[in-house]
Design a protein around this motif. Sequence first.
Motif, mmCIF file in Angstrom:
data_model
loop_
_atom_site.group_PDB
_atom_site.id
_atom_site.type_symbol
_atom_site.label_atom_id
_atom_site.label_comp_id
_atom_site.label_asym_id
_atom_site.label_seq_id
_atom_site.Cartn_x
_atom_site.Cartn_y
_atom_site.Cartn_z
ATOM 1 N N ALA A 165 34.539 60.804 27.509
ATOM 2 C CA ALA A 165 33.676 61.701 26.742
ATOM 3 C C ALA A 165 32.735 62.488 27.649
ATOM 4 C CB ALA A 165 32.873 60.895 25.719
ATOM 5 N N GLU A 166 32.393 61.918 28.803
ATOM 6 C CA GLU A 166 31.542 62.604 29.778
ATOM 7 C C GLU A 166 32.321 63.600 30.637
ATOM 8 O OE1 GLU A 166 28.267 62.527 30.443
ATOM 9 O OE2 GLU A 166 27.822 61.201 28.758
ATOM 10 N N GLY A 167 33.642 63.617 30.462
ATOM 11 C CA GLY A 167 34.469 64.529 31.237
ATOM 12 C C GLY A 167 34.952 63.972 32.559
ATOM 13 N N SER A 168 34.787 62.676 32.775
ATOM 14 C CA SER A 168 35.232 62.066 34.033
ATOM 15 C C SER A 168 36.745 61.996 34.093
ATOM 16 C CB SER A 168 34.640 60.664 34.188
ATOM 17 O OG SER A 168 33.252 60.726 34.405
ATOM 18 N N ARG A 169 37.260 62.160 35.293
ATOM 19 C CA ARG A 169 38.707 62.073 35.529
ATOM 20 C C ARG A 169 39.103 60.702 36.042
ATOM 21 N NH1 ARG A 169 40.538 64.702 32.417
ATOM 22 N NH2 ARG A 169 42.540 64.883 33.514
ATOM 23 N N LEU A 170 38.102 59.896 36.431
ATOM 24 C CA LEU A 170 38.383 58.571 36.977
ATOM 25 C C LEU A 170 37.266 57.616 36.599
ATOM 26 C CD1 LEU A 170 39.774 57.550 40.397
ATOM 27 C CD2 LEU A 170 37.533 56.693 39.755
ATOM 28 N N LEU A 171 37.649 56.399 36.232
ATOM 29 C CA LEU A 171 36.721 55.306 35.969
ATOM 30 C C LEU A 171 36.956 54.227 37.020
ATOM 31 C CD1 LEU A 171 34.745 53.535 34.269
ATOM 32 C CD2 LEU A 171 36.731 52.866 32.871
ATOM 33 N N LEU A 172 35.910 53.916 37.797
ATOM 34 C CA LEU A 172 36.007 52.879 38.823
ATOM 35 C C LEU A 172 35.410 51.590 38.292
ATOM 36 C CD1 LEU A 172 36.635 51.898 41.693
ATOM 37 C CD2 LEU A 172 34.413 52.837 42.409
ATOM 38 N N LEU A 173 36.209 50.515 38.343
ATOM 39 C CA LEU A 173 35.792 49.191 37.885
ATOM 40 C C LEU A 173 35.735 48.231 39.076
ATOM 41 C CD1 LEU A 173 37.962 48.978 34.641
ATOM 42 C CD2 LEU A 173 35.504 49.421 34.787
ATOM 43 N N PRO A 174 34.999 47.117 38.948
ATOM 44 C CA PRO A 174 34.727 46.281 40.119
ATOM 45 C C PRO A 174 35.843 45.317 40.505
ATOM 46 C CG PRO A 174 33.600 45.412 38.220
ATOM 47 C CD PRO A 174 34.219 46.709 37.779
ATOM 48 N N GLU A 175 35.593 44.673 41.624
ATOM 49 C CA GLU A 175 36.447 43.581 42.092
ATOM 50 C C GLU A 175 36.416 42.438 41.075
ATOM 51 O OE1 GLU A 175 37.000 40.853 46.107
ATOM 52 O OE2 GLU A 175 35.016 41.654 45.643
ATOM 53 N N LEU A 176 37.581 41.833 40.861
ATOM 54 C CA LEU A 176 37.715 40.676 39.973
ATOM 55 C C LEU A 176 37.054 40.895 38.620
ATOM 56 C CD1 LEU A 176 37.376 37.696 42.488
ATOM 57 C CD2 LEU A 176 39.453 38.731 41.577
ATOM 58 N N ALA A 177 37.310 42.060 38.061
ATOM 59 C CA ALA A 177 36.861 42.325 36.687
ATOM 60 C C ALA A 177 37.468 41.323 35.712
ATOM 61 C CB ALA A 177 37.254 43.748 36.280
ATOM 62 N N CYS A 178 38.476 40.608 36.166
ATOM 63 C CA CYS A 178 39.189 39.623 35.346
ATOM 64 C C CYS A 178 38.461 38.289 35.219
ATOM 65 C CB CYS A 178 40.565 39.355 35.967
ATOM 66 S SG CYS A 178 40.468 38.645 37.643
ATOM 67 N N LEU A 179 37.349 38.076 35.938
ATOM 68 C CA LEU A 179 36.752 36.737 36.011
ATOM 69 C C LEU A 179 36.445 36.125 34.649
ATOM 70 C CD1 LEU A 179 34.218 36.739 39.003
ATOM 71 C CD2 LEU A 179 36.397 35.532 38.812
ATOM 72 N N GLY A 180 35.990 36.938 33.710
ATOM 73 C CA GLY A 180 35.652 36.401 32.397
ATOM 74 C C GLY A 180 36.824 35.780 31.671
ATOM 75 N N LEU A 181 38.053 36.150 32.076
ATOM 76 C CA LEU A 181 39.242 35.563 31.448
ATOM 77 C C LEU A 181 39.406 34.080 31.773
ATOM 78 C CD1 LEU A 181 41.706 38.525 32.051
ATOM 79 C CD2 LEU A 181 41.028 37.634 29.803
ATOM 80 N N LEU A 182 38.738 33.623 32.822
ATOM 81 C CA LEU A 182 38.819 32.193 33.156
ATOM 82 C C LEU A 182 38.318 31.330 32.004
ATOM 83 C CD1 LEU A 182 37.496 32.305 36.827
ATOM 84 C CD2 LEU A 182 39.857 31.849 36.122
ATOM 85 N N TRP A 183 37.404 31.888 31.179
ATOM 86 C CA TRP A 183 36.838 31.108 30.084
ATOM 87 C C TRP A 183 37.813 30.902 28.930
ATOM 88 C CZ3 TRP A 183 32.803 28.029 30.117
ATOM 89 C CH2 TRP A 183 31.884 28.164 31.152
ATOM 90 N N GLY A 184 38.981 31.500 29.006
ATOM 91 C CA GLY A 184 40.009 31.214 28.018
ATOM 92 C C GLY A 184 40.703 29.885 28.239
ATOM 93 N N ASP A 185 40.437 29.251 29.377
ATOM 94 C CA ASP A 185 40.995 27.932 29.676
ATOM 95 C C ASP A 185 40.076 26.848 29.121
ATOM 96 O OD1 ASP A 185 41.288 25.408 31.464
ATOM 97 O OD2 ASP A 185 43.064 26.594 31.980
#
Length: 295
Positions: A36-56
Amino acid sequence: MTDTLKISVATLAIRRYPDVGAFRAHIEALAGEAAAEGSRLLLLPELACLGLLWGDPEAGATTVPGVAGLYRRRLTPLLGAYTDCLREVARRHRIAIAGASFWHEEKGHGLNSAYIALPDGTLLRQDKLHPTRPEQAIDTVGGETLTPFEIEGVRIGLAICYDVQFPELTRHLVAEGIEVLLVPSLTTERGYWRVRHSAQARAVENQIYVCVSPIVGDLGIPTDHPVVCVGCAYVACPIDNRFAIADGTYAEAAKNTESLLHVDLDLARLRLSRTKSEIRQLADRRPELYARLKR
């Protein structure tokens, strides 16, 4: 080749995701805001997946000796669903998504792999090349290749966190034509400053933009030494008269607070900096001398 590239750099707060669907909802909201801001790229961090560990079901009882098993047991089976999620969100919002690295086991060893999901469905991968000591402790190995890519004709590279502290990697990417380096990161307080100072050094040495996206907050795992991440999204630029930014901070978000930093990267100014500024570090290099000094 465009003269301006608008990007959104995330400071991503750790959340506890029961499944990939919950992760997708989080990322989809950020991608929607960036688009919506007109960005062509969204940069996300290292190990953005960490919260998925709580599914165990054992996540809340995991101590340091059990971390490797938790990562293998929980994350590796989710890799396909995770990358599909990134690809689908990029396609839906017509925005490239980069970073969002994911730990997974491959051929008996762990890899920390970042992804670049393009709006046309293309998925690229950049493995972390220098695992940290905690990563090595869970048998994470380094990748072997660097893969620059393009968005709207702008050549871009990606270095995962610790990798930005090795100037040889950025120099190689600059030789491959990059003007922007993306750095997804996960750090404690001292690590934050190591990455920040390294990012600024790479921007000055190579006359490039360096964009850092951190993950922040307390993961709560392992229980006897929980991961607590700090940082803020920021963009470093060259320090010269063309930019007239004395400390090289092109843009910066609030520390330790989830947000998106929307930034217009002025590539025309960057190219002018490389050719007609008071400091021209690329043009003034002496590679023949450096080669002789190695002998």
